[in-house]
Design an enzyme around this catalytic site. Sequence first.
Site, PDB file in Angstrom:
ATOM      1  N   ARG A   1      80.931 -11.070-120.117  1.00 14.79           N
ATOM      2  CA  ARG A   1      81.247 -12.016-118.788  1.00 14.79           C
ATOM      3  C   ARG A   1      79.905 -12.701-118.367  1.00 14.79           C
ATOM      4  NH1 ARG A   1      84.917  -7.683-115.381  1.00 14.79           N
ATOM      5  NH2 ARG A   1      83.643  -6.318-116.973  1.00 14.79           N
TER       6      ARG A   1
ATOM      7  N   THR B   1      85.336   3.424-120.326  1.00 16.32           N
ATOM      8  CA  THR B   1      84.266   4.120-119.370  1.00 16.32           C
ATOM      9  C   THR B   1      84.409   5.762-119.827  1.00 16.32           C
ATOM     10  OG1 THR B   1      85.584   3.813-117.578  1.00 16.32           O
ATOM     11  CG2 THR B   1      83.885   2.509-117.777  1.00 16.32           C
TER      12      THR B   1
ATOM     13  N   ASN C   1      86.870   0.689-106.155  1.00 18.73           N
ATOM     14  CA  ASN C   1      85.898   1.659-106.911  1.00 18.73           C
ATOM     15  C   ASN C   1      84.678   1.332-107.180  1.00 18.73           C
ATOM     16  OD1 ASN C   1      84.992   3.904-108.599  1.00 18.73           O
ATOM     17  ND2 ASN C   1      86.077   3.241-110.310  1.00 18.73           N
TER      18      ASN C   1
HETATM   19  C1  UD1 Z   1      84.585  -0.414-113.719  1.00  9.24           C
HETATM   20  C2  UD1 Z   1      85.814   0.322-113.186  1.00  9.24           C
HETATM   21  C3  UD1 Z   1      86.389  -0.207-111.988  1.00  9.24           C
HETATM   22  C4  UD1 Z   1      85.309  -0.492-110.957  1.00  9.24           C
HETATM   23  C5  UD1 Z   1      84.191  -1.236-111.537  1.00  9.24           C
HETATM   24  C6  UD1 Z   1      82.953  -1.361-110.613  1.00  9.24           C
HETATM   25  C7  UD1 Z   1      86.856   1.658-115.085  1.00  9.24           C
HETATM   26  C8  UD1 Z   1      88.141   1.712-116.207  1.00  9.24           C
HETATM   27  N1  UD1 Z   1      87.011   0.653-114.151  1.00  9.24           N
HETATM   28  O1  UD1 Z   1      85.310  -1.806-114.282  1.00  9.24           O
HETATM   29  O2  UD1 Z   1      87.340   0.943-111.547  1.00  9.24           O
HETATM   30  O3  UD1 Z   1      85.652  -0.953-109.907  1.00  9.24           O
HETATM   31  O4  UD1 Z   1      83.896  -0.638-112.783  1.00  9.24           O
HETATM   32  O5  UD1 Z   1      82.227  -2.097-111.099  1.00  9.24           O
HETATM   33  O6  UD1 Z   1      86.017   2.570-115.088  1.00  9.24           O
HETATM   34  N2  UD1 Z   1      80.816   1.031-120.581  1.00  9.24           N
HETATM   35  C9  UD1 Z   1      80.332   1.854-121.568  1.00  9.24           C
HETATM   36  N3  UD1 Z   1      81.271   1.985-122.714  1.00  9.24           N
HETATM   37  C10 UD1 Z   1      82.627   1.479-122.875  1.00  9.24           C
HETATM   38  C11 UD1 Z   1      82.841   0.688-121.338  1.00  9.24           C
HETATM   39  C12 UD1 Z   1      81.922   0.539-120.765  1.00  9.24           C
HETATM   40  O7  UD1 Z   1      79.111   2.421-121.545  1.00  9.24           O
HETATM   41  O8  UD1 Z   1      83.335   1.810-123.721  1.00  9.24           O
HETATM   42  C13 UD1 Z   1      79.807   0.729-119.477  1.00  9.24           C
HETATM   43  C14 UD1 Z   1      79.420  -0.587-119.372  1.00  9.24           C
HETATM   44  O9  UD1 Z   1      78.306  -1.166-120.180  1.00  9.24           O
HETATM   45  C15 UD1 Z   1      79.147  -0.870-117.940  1.00  9.24           C
HETATM   46  C16 UD1 Z   1      80.194   0.141-117.291  1.00  9.24           C
HETATM   47  O10 UD1 Z   1      80.244   1.047-118.117  1.00  9.24           O
HETATM   48  O11 UD1 Z   1      78.106  -0.653-117.428  1.00  9.24           O
HETATM   49  C17 UD1 Z   1      81.328  -0.362-116.622  1.00  9.24           C
HETATM   50  O12 UD1 Z   1      82.179  -1.159-117.556  1.00  9.24           O
HETATM   51  P1  UD1 Z   1      82.779  -2.445-117.308  1.00  9.24           P
HETATM   52  O13 UD1 Z   1      83.514  -2.965-118.504  1.00  9.24           O
HETATM   53  O14 UD1 Z   1      81.763  -3.405-116.513  1.00  9.24           O
HETATM   54  O15 UD1 Z   1      83.726  -1.968-116.063  1.00  9.24           O
HETATM   55  P2  UD1 Z   1      84.646  -2.969-115.021  1.00  9.24           P
HETATM   56  O16 UD1 Z   1      85.447  -3.744-115.669  1.00  9.24           O
HETATM   57  O17 UD1 Z   1      83.491  -3.535-113.997  1.00  9.24           O
HETATM   58 CA    CA Z   2      81.477  -3.755-114.372  1.00  7.18          CA
END
Ligand code: UD1
Ligand code: CA
Length: 448
Positions: free
Chosen positions: A15, A81, A169
């Site tokens: 995004r 995550t 969250n």
């Molecule tokens: C996530 C949360 C959501 C919360 C929000 C807060 C989950 C499923 N959702 O959503 O509940 O309200 O953050 O900002 O956790 N990442 C990894 N590996 C992965 C996927 C993600 O390292 O396989 C890291 C990303 O780089 C990022 C973080 O985890 O730094 C969060 O991932 P992102 O995809 O941004 O989650 P959100 O959709 O924002």
């Molecule tokens: Ca995020």
Amino acid sequence: MDTAVIILAAGKGTRMNSTRPKVLHEVGNFPLIAHCIKTAQAIDPKKTLIVLGHGQSEIKKALGNITNSIDFVLQEEQLGTGHAVSVATKELADFDGNLIVLYGDTPFVSAETMAKMENECKQADLVVLGFHPQDPTGYGRLVTKDKELLRIVEHNDANDQELAITLCNSGVMAGNAQLIKTLLKELDNNNNNNEIYLTDCIELAKAEGLMSTYLTCDPTEALGINSLEELGYAEKKFQEKARNVALKDGVNLVAPETVFFSLDTVLGQDTVIEPNVIFGPNVTIGTGCKVKAFSYLEGCKISNDCNIGPFARIRPGVDLSDGVKIGNFVEIKNAKVAEHSKINHLSYIGDAEIGENTNIGAGTITCNYDGFNKHKTIIGEDVFIGSNTMLIAPVNIGNNAMTGSGSVITKDVPAQDLAIARSEQSNKRGGAKKLKALLSRKKNREAK
Ligand code: UD1
Ligand code: CA
């Protein structure tokens, strides 16, 4: 009890619409991930693990000198995550303390909040940091019953009733490391994003009779950055906070909204910052200084009672002792200036050492670069450098020496000496009158 921190930073950041890994986008001149590392280090964890995937080598390179006591873990495929945390917990085989998970795109969680999360782990099995954002769109919603957290529903999976929940969250979760590890094994990707969600741990824990709770924090602390628009908003919030902290610390910002800070800016009490001053990374200023309008500073250490600007450019490697004055349109880099010396007008000082009580005249230039190498200029104490002196480095000017204005100094000047290096003046008697007449005749001829 020991605490470990896992920072998730493997995601692509689709995004952001940028080729740069998301966590390397900067707020306050430091990458988002550096903010998270600072937050983590505030509670002095036993272990800090950063999960990397997309752009991992770039991220490691960017973190170069702040990775002491940090371990990187590779998440080859970004499956969500929950998956990211389970990859990292492999490094926590025998660790039985608390684990706090931070998201690399959520840079402002405070040290106090981290400590509260740690503390709350004594009361509950899992603790989540919630907040009430201005606009909950995109965030997971906390489904609660009094102080108990029942589950977290992601925005994309929520029904209308759940979407109406405003408690969201932040992504920060804490609990016993081994417990989280066990729960992670049971996660699946049975959801609208086909991702393995860390957030599903809460519902799993509940099913096993465990108790989860939540704390709340100020919405700014929990700001998650997913787009450049949110990055801009985060920068705005960061600057507002930095200005307030400076004012509380006794730094006099004349027009706070026009001053821009870096994450690591340090300013002493009773220092006055005039409007439109910008602090790049790594600036430390002592007490009682004045930084006048439109100055740009980075990578410098300024002691007490110094005067900088207006319109000064202080570049990396500058070290100013007490009472130094740097005036308008002066650029200075990689230079040490001792007590009470002055460089007041229109000068370039680079790769230099200047002793105390020395005066550098207007328009002085240290000619430090020959196109291949940089060379040093060393100027002693109580020296007077005449205006418009060119100091061709390498060159030494001894204590109490002087240079005549307009000199091009190519050789060392011993202590006490006066160096004059310019062509001698000759006055032609009546020459101006004759020349004017000649030029005027020429112009008249041409006009005909
Ligand atoms: C996530 C949360 C959501 C919360 C929000 C807060 C989950 C499923 N959702 O959503 O509940 O309200 O953050 O900002 O956790 N990442 C990894 N590996 C992965 C996927 C993600 O390292 O396989 C890291 C990303 O780089 C990022 C973080 O985890 O730094 C969060 O991932 P992102 O995809 O941004 O989650 P959100 O959709 O924002
Ligand atoms: Ca995020």
